[in-house]
Design a protein around this motif. Structure first.
Motif, mmCIF file in Angstrom:
data_model
loop_
_atom_site.group_PDB
_atom_site.id
_atom_site.type_symbol
_atom_site.label_atom_id
_atom_site.label_comp_id
_atom_site.label_asym_id
_atom_site.label_seq_id
_atom_site.Cartn_x
_atom_site.Cartn_y
_atom_site.Cartn_z
ATOM 1 N N LYS A 371 30.199 -24.042 22.991
ATOM 2 C CA LYS A 371 31.150 -23.278 22.178
ATOM 3 C C LYS A 371 31.703 -24.106 21.020
ATOM 4 O O LYS A 371 31.959 -23.576 19.934
ATOM 5 C CB LYS A 371 32.292 -22.737 23.034
ATOM 6 C CG LYS A 371 33.364 -23.741 23.413
ATOM 7 C CD LYS A 371 34.561 -23.074 24.082
ATOM 8 C CE LYS A 371 35.681 -24.077 24.333
ATOM 9 N NZ LYS A 371 36.856 -23.477 24.975
ATOM 10 N N ALA A 374 29.220 -24.285 18.368
ATOM 11 C CA ALA A 374 29.097 -22.935 17.815
ATOM 12 C C ALA A 374 30.201 -22.665 16.804
ATOM 13 O O ALA A 374 29.978 -22.001 15.784
ATOM 14 C CB ALA A 374 29.140 -21.907 18.941
ATOM 15 N N ASP A 379 27.723 -20.254 15.095
ATOM 16 C CA ASP A 379 26.741 -19.646 15.986
ATOM 17 C C ASP A 379 27.476 -18.582 16.802
ATOM 18 O O ASP A 379 28.040 -18.856 17.855
ATOM 19 C CB ASP A 379 26.142 -20.729 16.893
ATOM 20 C CG ASP A 379 25.243 -20.156 17.975
ATOM 21 O OD1 ASP A 379 24.945 -18.941 17.927
ATOM 22 O OD2 ASP A 379 24.862 -20.920 18.881
ATOM 23 N N TYR A 380 27.493 -17.357 16.295
ATOM 24 C CA TYR A 380 28.306 -16.298 16.894
ATOM 25 C C TYR A 380 27.918 -16.004 18.339
ATOM 26 O O TYR A 380 28.752 -15.565 19.132
ATOM 27 C CB TYR A 380 28.199 -15.025 16.052
ATOM 28 C CG TYR A 380 28.776 -15.169 14.667
ATOM 29 C CD1 TYR A 380 30.148 -15.161 14.455
ATOM 30 C CD2 TYR A 380 27.941 -15.324 13.563
ATOM 31 C CE1 TYR A 380 30.682 -15.298 13.182
ATOM 32 C CE2 TYR A 380 28.464 -15.461 12.283
ATOM 33 C CZ TYR A 380 29.834 -15.449 12.100
ATOM 34 O OH TYR A 380 30.355 -15.586 10.846
ATOM 35 N N SER A 381 26.674 -16.258 18.699
ATOM 36 C CA SER A 381 26.213 -15.929 20.050
ATOM 37 C C SER A 381 26.883 -16.785 21.114
ATOM 38 O O SER A 381 26.912 -16.406 22.288
ATOM 39 C CB SER A 381 24.692 -16.096 20.139
ATOM 40 O OG SER A 381 24.319 -17.456 19.941
ATOM 41 N N ASN A 382 27.415 -17.937 20.737
ATOM 42 C CA ASN A 382 28.049 -18.824 21.709
ATOM 43 C C ASN A 382 29.560 -18.943 21.517
ATOM 44 O O ASN A 382 30.184 -19.834 22.097
ATOM 45 C CB ASN A 382 27.414 -20.217 21.643
ATOM 46 C CG ASN A 382 26.099 -20.286 22.396
ATOM 47 O OD1 ASN A 382 26.030 -19.934 23.574
ATOM 48 N ND2 ASN A 382 25.046 -20.704 21.710
ATOM 49 N N GLN A 385 34.764 -14.243 23.266
ATOM 50 C CA GLN A 385 35.331 -12.975 22.827
ATOM 51 C C GLN A 385 36.798 -13.146 22.431
ATOM 52 O O GLN A 385 37.281 -12.490 21.514
ATOM 53 C CB GLN A 385 35.211 -11.932 23.944
ATOM 54 C CG GLN A 385 33.780 -11.492 24.226
ATOM 55 C CD GLN A 385 33.146 -10.799 23.030
ATOM 56 O OE1 GLN A 385 33.758 -9.921 22.413
ATOM 57 N NE2 GLN A 385 31.937 -11.206 22.684
ATOM 58 N N ARG A 402 38.570 -12.126 13.960
ATOM 59 C CA ARG A 402 37.137 -12.345 14.172
ATOM 60 C C ARG A 402 36.854 -13.819 13.928
ATOM 61 O O ARG A 402 37.712 -14.573 13.480
ATOM 62 C CB ARG A 402 36.317 -11.484 13.210
ATOM 63 C CG ARG A 402 36.385 -11.965 11.757
ATOM 64 C CD ARG A 402 35.770 -11.010 10.771
ATOM 65 N NE ARG A 402 36.680 -9.901 10.501
ATOM 66 C CZ ARG A 402 36.402 -8.919 9.660
ATOM 67 N NH1 ARG A 402 35.233 -8.886 9.044
ATOM 68 N NH2 ARG A 402 37.272 -7.966 9.443
#
Length: 664
Positions: A371, A374, A379-382, A385, A402
């Motif tokens: 994270k 990221a 790196d939005y995938s890691n 939320q 965001r």
């Protein structure tokens, strides 16, 4: 149970001093070899020469040994013109630090000289900030003038600053007793010496005779830190132990190196746990020092592991929490929110050059958690939320809608008293910074300076030049208590109480409504008399202040902010002096204003902070419902923006907050 800052401040770390009254003096270079473990592999020639009384030969063999331990790197590239000029000036005893003009020290360096009236200049000279540019210049050119300059300067400093005279006072800063050997000077100087030694040891100017002088001084640094450490809860204590660690790690030939490292780890852990909150924030509440302490803690941990020591889990986990704080509060352009003595680089450049990029990558390397990297690389995938974060014990909060460069980001500071004197914090509880849609819209005032202009430093510290409430424009106390934090997918809220003045509590609640705009409720609770004023500062650039409408907005081409108060509120909008200082010694004017109240406490004020794209400000409104008593646990408001209306509120007794769009 969480420890309070008051506990941290009261705690006095117990130094493991063999004899507190011990008199120490500088080690003679004539006996330096006796402090080395000559049984170590590679020191056979040194041992043989020493055993037959051939000191010169022993030192020559020791120099050869170090040149083998630290192989000389090939020349990798040319110096830039700026780097060459800096090194050339240092070689001629022309020093330059910070935002100031260079100063020529002449042939005989007066180390105590303060040519620019700033104590930080003197401190930098004593921390050997000039050593690394000289070593880099020699490494890039092999020009002996740079090595000769280092040897000459270091030898001169050593001769003029024996340990037995460590308690001298500075001739100008007379309270600065022991300044040449203070904890921070000793620690940073030790680190710098360890950085340049593997390079300059290969220079012809670094003779066997000078090696003895150099190592004796290195040993002096360890003696001073071992027997007279800082022993207080402060960032300086970690800098001191880092230098202690660097010497133990770099010069493992000393008989005491293993013991030094174990002592550094013990003291480092004690200091780290004492000066950070349970949620991982360095308790001086100034992000730059959070990062320094974190980097020093990591360095101590990794050097200790390299020497075979087991690092306590509590130490390792506190480091992780410190990285979690960095991860959460890092601005969209990977800098710090500018609370306290914090600088921030101006926007622009490659993302990899941004201030916290490398630190986030380092966190992933250490803990194996993607994270952090990221966050650095987007790196939005890691990325998690959860985007908004609270560090309640430290009083630091972040709202964001965001991840990414277009995020709405508001950092909010409302803290208990920092540890120590509070020198690096400011009396700015309740303040915030706002970034949205790719640019800064409301920024902190910054600290501007430490020493060269006390009047301007005090100006930048004032409560009234921050985004918060004042009584008679006086500085407020820093004594906050978190009351409520609630975060969800499309709404977050915080409430914090600050005992701002005698008989006067400032309660600020912020609702991040629909992840698109902010509603502020400021409650002046108490009966202390005086004029109430809400202060706001806009980012540098064009802005419009509308006194009749009791609103202000920026006038940027692509993204802006509207600061709105109800037109019928008994408030007067007045422009104030505004400055933005993003780094040491540099500042620019900017728009600032206040909303002055016609009445006195108790009172409550509703303000909207609305970031928006483009140049047309949205139509907004807000107001309290049911005329709540000032200071009531439960309040409700109605707020409208972007063509929608929400009913928002909070209940401190129930520990809940809400935001509900009308019609849904």
């Amino acid at each position: 149970m969480l420890l309070t800052f008051a506990f941290f401040f009261a705690l006095n770390i117990q130094a493991e001093v063999a004899d507190p009254a011990k008199e120490i003096k500088s080690l003679s270079p004539l006996v330096i070899i006796s402090r080395l473990d000559l049984e170590l592999p590679g020191l056979e020639k040194v041992k043989a020469a020493e055993s037959r009384g051939a000191r010169t030969a022993a030192l020559a063999a020791l120099l050869e040994y170090y040149r083998n331990v630290f192989p000389l790197e090939p020349i990798k590239g040319a110096l830039s013109d700026k780097e060459r000029k800096t090194a050339d000036n240092f070689a001629r005893h022309i020093f330059q630090w910070g935002p100031y003009e260079p100063a020529d020290y002449g042939d005989s360096v007066n180390w105590q000289w303060d040519p620019r009236g700033d104590i930080e200049w003197v401190a930098a000279i004593y921390r050997f900030f000039w050593a690394l540019p000289l070593s880099e210049a020699w490494a890039a050119t092999r020009d002996e003038k740079y090595a000769r300059a280092f040897v000459e300067l270091d030898r001169d400093w050593i001769a003029r600053h024996p340990l037995q005279d460590r308690n001298i006072a500075h001739p100008i800063y007379t309270d600065w007793v022991g300044f040449p050997w203070l904890d921070i000077q000793t620690g940073i100087r030790a680190t710098n010496l360890c950085r340049v030694f593997p390079i300059l040891v290969h220079a012809r100017a670094f003779t066997p005779e000078f090696l003895a002088v150099f190592l004796a001084s290195i040993y002096d640094h360890q003696v001073k830190t071992e027997f007279f450490p800082m022993g207080q809860v402060h960032n300086k204590a970690m800098m001191e132990q880092r230098g202690f660690t660097d010497i133990a790690s770099t010069f493992r030939e000393f008989k005491d190196s293993g013991r030094w490292m174990a002592l550094a780890l013990d003291r480092g852990q004690e200091s780290l746990l004492a000066q950070t909150t349970a949620d991982g924030v360095q308790c001086e509440l100034s992000a730059g020092y959070h990062l320094i302490v974190l980097e020093d803690a990591v360095h101590i941990m990794e050097q200790a592991e390299k020497m075979g020591l087991a690092v306590p889990e509590a130490y390792r986990q506190r480091i992780r929490l410190m990285y979690d704080y960095l991860f959460a509060v890092a601005t969209p352009d990977l800098g710090w929110a500018m609370f306290g003595d914090v600088s921030r680089q101006l926007p622009g450049g490659e993302r990899s050059s941004h201030e916290l990029y490398a630190s986030l990558l380092e966190a992933s390397r250490i803990f194996g958690d993607p994270k952090y990297a990221a966050r650095a690389r987007l790196d939005y995938s890691n990325l998690p939320q959860e985007k908004s974060s609270a560090f309640r014990e430290a009083g630091m909060y972040v709202f964001r809608d965001r991840w990414g460069p277009d995020q709405i980001y508001l950092a909010f500071h409302d803290s208990p008293h920092p540890c120590g004197s509070g020198w690096h914090d400011q009396p700015d509880n309740g303040t915030f910074e706002l970034y949205a849609f790719g640019r800064w819209l409301m920024t902190d005032t910054g600290f501007y300076t430490y020493g060269h202009d006390p009047e301007k430093r005090e100006w930048h510290r004032q409560t009234r030049v921050h985004q918060t409430l004042t009584l008679d424009n006086r500085n407020s106390s820093v004594d906050a208590r978190a009351r409520l934090w609630q975060a969800g997918a499309d709404f977050s809220s915080v409430t914090v109480d600050n005992n701002a003045y005698e008989g006067f509590l400032h309660r600020r609640t912020i609702w991040f409504v629909d992840n698109s705009f902010f509603v502020l409720l400021d409650e002046a609770i108490g009966s202390a008399p005086g004029e109430l004023a809400l202060h706001f500062q806009l980012a540098e650039g064009k802005a419009e202040l509308d006194g009749n409408g009791k609103r202000a907005r920026t006038l940027f081409p692509e993204a802006n902010v509207l600061v709105w108060s109800a037109p019928d509120e008994p408030l007067t909008l007045e422009e104030e002096e505004g400055w933005f200082a993003w780094t040491y010694g540099k500042r620019v004017p900017r728009k600032a204003f206040c909303l002055k109240s016609a009445g006195q406490a108790p009172q409550q004020f509703v303000t909207l902070i609305v970031p928006y794209r483009g140049t047309t400000a949205p139509v907004v409104s807000a107001g309290l419902l049911d005329n709540p008593t000032v200071g009531a646990d439960r309040v409700e408001l109605e707020a409208s923006a972007f063509g929608k209306t929400w009913r928002i509120g909070r209940d401190l007794a129930a520990q809940s907050a809400w935001s509900r769009e009308k019609g849904k």
